[in-house]
Design a protein around this motif. Structure first.
Motif, mmCIF file in Angstrom:
data_model
loop_
_atom_site.group_PDB
_atom_site.id
_atom_site.type_symbol
_atom_site.label_atom_id
_atom_site.label_comp_id
_atom_site.label_asym_id
_atom_site.label_seq_id
_atom_site.Cartn_x
_atom_site.Cartn_y
_atom_site.Cartn_z
ATOM 1 N N THR A 1 88.070 54.378 35.647
ATOM 2 C CA THR A 1 88.297 52.935 35.717
ATOM 3 C C THR A 1 87.439 52.351 36.836
ATOM 4 O OG1 THR A 1 90.147 53.181 37.263
ATOM 5 C CG2 THR A 1 90.668 53.153 34.906
ATOM 6 N N GLY A 2 87.203 51.052 36.772
ATOM 7 C CA GLY A 2 86.414 50.404 37.802
ATOM 8 C C GLY A 2 86.258 48.928 37.510
ATOM 9 N N THR A 3 85.437 48.246 38.307
ATOM 10 C CA THR A 3 85.201 46.807 38.135
ATOM 11 C C THR A 3 83.734 46.530 37.822
ATOM 12 O OG1 THR A 3 84.923 46.588 40.537
ATOM 13 C CG2 THR A 3 87.111 46.110 39.619
ATOM 14 N N ILE A 4 83.110 47.432 37.120
ATOM 15 C CA ILE A 4 81.694 47.324 36.774
ATOM 16 C C ILE A 4 81.504 46.349 35.613
ATOM 17 C CG2 ILE A 4 81.799 49.264 35.143
ATOM 18 C CD1 ILE A 4 79.046 50.132 36.128
ATOM 19 N N ASP A 5 80.374 45.628 35.595
ATOM 20 C CA ASP A 5 80.124 44.719 34.477
ATOM 21 C C ASP A 5 79.559 45.483 33.287
ATOM 22 O OD1 ASP A 5 76.939 44.177 34.265
ATOM 23 O OD2 ASP A 5 77.501 44.482 36.356
ATOM 24 N N LYS A 6 79.631 44.851 32.117
ATOM 25 C CA LYS A 6 79.282 45.515 30.857
ATOM 26 C C LYS A 6 77.857 46.049 30.858
ATOM 27 C CE LYS A 6 77.436 43.328 27.604
ATOM 28 N NZ LYS A 6 77.004 42.430 26.517
ATOM 29 N N ASP A 7 76.899 45.211 31.233
ATOM 30 C CA ASP A 7 75.489 45.621 31.157
ATOM 31 C C ASP A 7 75.200 46.802 32.062
ATOM 32 O OD1 ASP A 7 74.983 43.643 29.301
ATOM 33 O OD2 ASP A 7 74.325 42.185 30.800
ATOM 34 N N THR A 8 75.774 46.795 33.258
ATOM 35 C CA THR A 8 75.575 47.913 34.189
ATOM 36 C C THR A 8 76.233 49.175 33.653
ATOM 37 O OG1 THR A 8 75.533 46.363 36.046
ATOM 38 C CG2 THR A 8 75.881 48.686 36.568
ATOM 39 N N LEU A 9 77.407 49.020 33.055
ATOM 40 C CA LEU A 9 78.127 50.166 32.493
ATOM 41 C C LEU A 9 77.305 50.835 31.398
ATOM 42 C CD1 LEU A 9 80.776 51.803 32.239
ATOM 43 C CD2 LEU A 9 81.598 50.046 30.657
ATOM 44 N N ILE A 10 76.770 50.033 30.474
ATOM 45 C CA ILE A 10 75.989 50.591 29.373
ATOM 46 C C ILE A 10 74.679 51.179 29.875
ATOM 47 C CG2 ILE A 10 74.763 50.014 27.238
ATOM 48 C CD1 ILE A 10 76.938 47.953 26.656
ATOM 49 N N ASP A 11 73.990 50.464 30.777
ATOM 50 C CA ASP A 11 72.720 50.957 31.306
ATOM 51 C C ASP A 11 72.911 52.275 32.054
ATOM 52 O OD1 ASP A 11 69.767 50.419 32.069
ATOM 53 O OD2 ASP A 11 70.735 50.751 34.004
#
Length: 530
Positions: A107-117
């Motif tokens: 779990t975390g507070t990462i944004d979608k684009d950063t998560l996928i990249d």
């Protein structure tokens, strides 16, 4: 205790099965850097209490127990690639189930684009001892009704399953969370379900077997030598007819050490425009999927005419795609019913071949719809062929053999380098037996790109059930870690919208070419499809 240690633990009950040919063909290339490791991202809004990490972990644990391949590992003796097998260490207690699930949950507070990249381009998350992982990203913004934005990313190795397994699993996960409300009575809570599943399933004998491989589910091979010979002849003929002379240009020179970097430009169309596109496709007698094959071919034909290698226009354009083989599988035998799971790899392959020229003076729109109908006919012919099962089986065998050969070559390169002899070798005389005209006359069999056309994914998600719990989904992205120079176009409908996304290695192609192509694809949707 992680799965690899549990698999070596003497008290663990282990269940094994060999990887099938399809699974092996995906497992071996993935070993170095996770080529083809899949992901499914879903963006949604829901009450924060519904998606607490504790509840998601419970749902994740329940589903991993129902689908033991997710919690398995893969082992094989050194250099004996064909002996690779899944090993499932059966949990000995509910605590084992939860601990194992927790080791594959973040779990975390990462944004979608950063998560996928990060998943696509960062260090590999998965591996032979870690075949699946679930990420839940939350956002700090919570409104007065305790509603929150979430991003969920489900990751799994491709030899574990396919797109149908990913989406079915995601729906099951969300359905568990919604049906067992945080405000439910204790006997109807997720924890109560977890305990019940352990008593009725995880701790019982109905997990003795791992789900069988695709090749073991396909209808039995005929014992007739004549029929087997006919099937082999058909397979060889279909491979001989695989003709294509187009690829995206590569950087020149192409440095061997050039780092792969996958990008996924994505576009969606409003529900209103999506309905108009669907209506126009229906009027012209095709599905959106068939139209997308034609769209890629027509756009590439225009792109190729502006390039220096335009002489390749005399060859057709070849595109490849995967076929869902689940509808063609016979029911499992009665003794296998308790061990059924949708987490297994069940895909075949087919090619669409379309002209690369655009006749002068002809209506481009008429050409587009004609080629869309051609793509539809080719896909239907592949799906309805009496040789579909034999082609699937023989293609899987062929891919597995190639994967074993390449794996051996890769492992040989990793061995310490020996100093070669200083004695020069005699030069090889030029061949006098093969005329140069014959050498140059080989028909090309190059694929421009792959298309993964998933259809209407809304049919796989119970949006009505989610809405009762104030959960609403707004975006979906899917793909995989690419090999160097890889490219795959995804097309699907989700949340009432048509989505197109192009996953490709931006360092693997001549700069600007793919960007120009993608821009033209997006524009041409409006030109041809509405």
């Amino acid at each position: 205790m992680d799965l690899a240690r549990r698999a070596r633990s003497p008290e663990s009950v282990l269940h094994r099965r060999r990887l099938g040919h399809s699974e092996l063909s995906y497992f071996l290339p993935s070993r170095a850097n996770g080529v083809n490791d899949m992901y499914l991202h879903i963006g949604f809004k829901a009450p924060s209490s519904l998606l607490s990490p504790e509840r998601v972990l419970l749902a994740w644990a329940i589903l991993r127990a129902r689908h033991p391949l997710l919690a398995s590992c893969v082992k094989y003796p050194e250099s004996k690639y064909e002996e690779a097998e899944f090993i499932y260490a059966k949990p000995q207690s509910p605590g084992d189930v939860l601990r194992e699930a927790e080791s594959s949950f973040s779990t975390g507070t990462i944004d979608k684009d950063t998560l996928i990249d990060s998943y696509l381009n960062g260090p590999r998350v998965l591996g032979p001892d870690h075949l699946s992982h679930l990420f839940l990203a939350t956002h700090d913004r919570t409104d007065a009704n305790r509603m929150q934005q979430f991003d969920l990313l489900l990751a799994a190795t491709h030899f574990l399953g396919d797109g149908m397994a990913l989406h079915t699993f995601a729906n099951d996960l969300f359905s568990l969370l919604v049906r067992h409300s945080p405000d439910a009575e204790p006997e109807d809570s997720l924890y109560a379900l977890f305990q019940q599943e352990w008593r009725d399933g995880c701790g019982a004998e109905n997990l003795e077997l791992l789900p069988p491989a695709l090749e073991d589910r396909l209808p039995r091979v005929s014992c007739s030598r004549l029929k087997n010979a006919l099937e082999l002849a058909d397979f060889n003929q279909t491979q001989d007819r695989v003709i294509g002379g187009h690829t995206f240009p590569r950087p020149s020179p192409m440095p061997a050490e050039r780092e792969r970097h996958t990008v996924v430009p994505t576009i969606s169309f409003t529900p209103e425009r999506t309905k108009a596109i669907l209506k126009k496709c229906k009027t012209n007698g095709v599905s959106i999927s068939s139209a997308l094959f034609a769209l890629v071919a027509v756009v590439w034909a225009r792109t190729a005419r502006t390039m220096s290698d335009a002489e390749n226009l005399r060859w057709p354009i070849m595109l490849y795609s995967a076929m869902n083989m689940r509808p063609y599988l016979p029911p499992l035998a009665a003794e296998q019913k308790l061990h059924d799971s949708y987490w297994f790899l069940a895909i075949g392959y087919f090619n669409i071949i379309l002209p690369s020229f655009v006749p002068e003076g002809s209506s481009l729109e008429a050409i587009f719809w004609h080629r869309a109908r051609s793509a539809k006919a080719q896909a239907a012919a592949a799906a309805k062929s009496q040789f579909l099962v034999s082609r699937t089986r023989l293609m899987a065998e062929s891919r597995a053999k190639r994967a074993i050969k390449w794996a051996a070559e890769d492992d040989e390169k990793e061995k310490p380098v020996t100093v070669p002899s200083t004695k020069p070798s005699a030069p090889k005389p030029p061949s006098k037996n093969i005329p140069s005209s014959q050498v140059c006359s080989k028909t090309p069999s190059q694929c421009l790109m792959g298309l993964s056309l998933l259809g209407n994914l809304d049919g796989m998600y119970d949006h009505a059930l989610y809405s009762n719990a104030r959960m609403s989904m707004h975006s979906l992205t899917t793909g995989s870690r690419q090999r160097q120079g890889g490219m795959l176009l995804f097309g699907y409908t989700f949340a009432g919208k048509l989505w197109l996304s192009l996953g490709y290695d931006e360092n693997g192609f001549k700069r600007g070419t793919v960007e120009e192509f993608w821009s033209d694809v997006v524009k041409s949707v409006g030109t041809f499809m509405g």
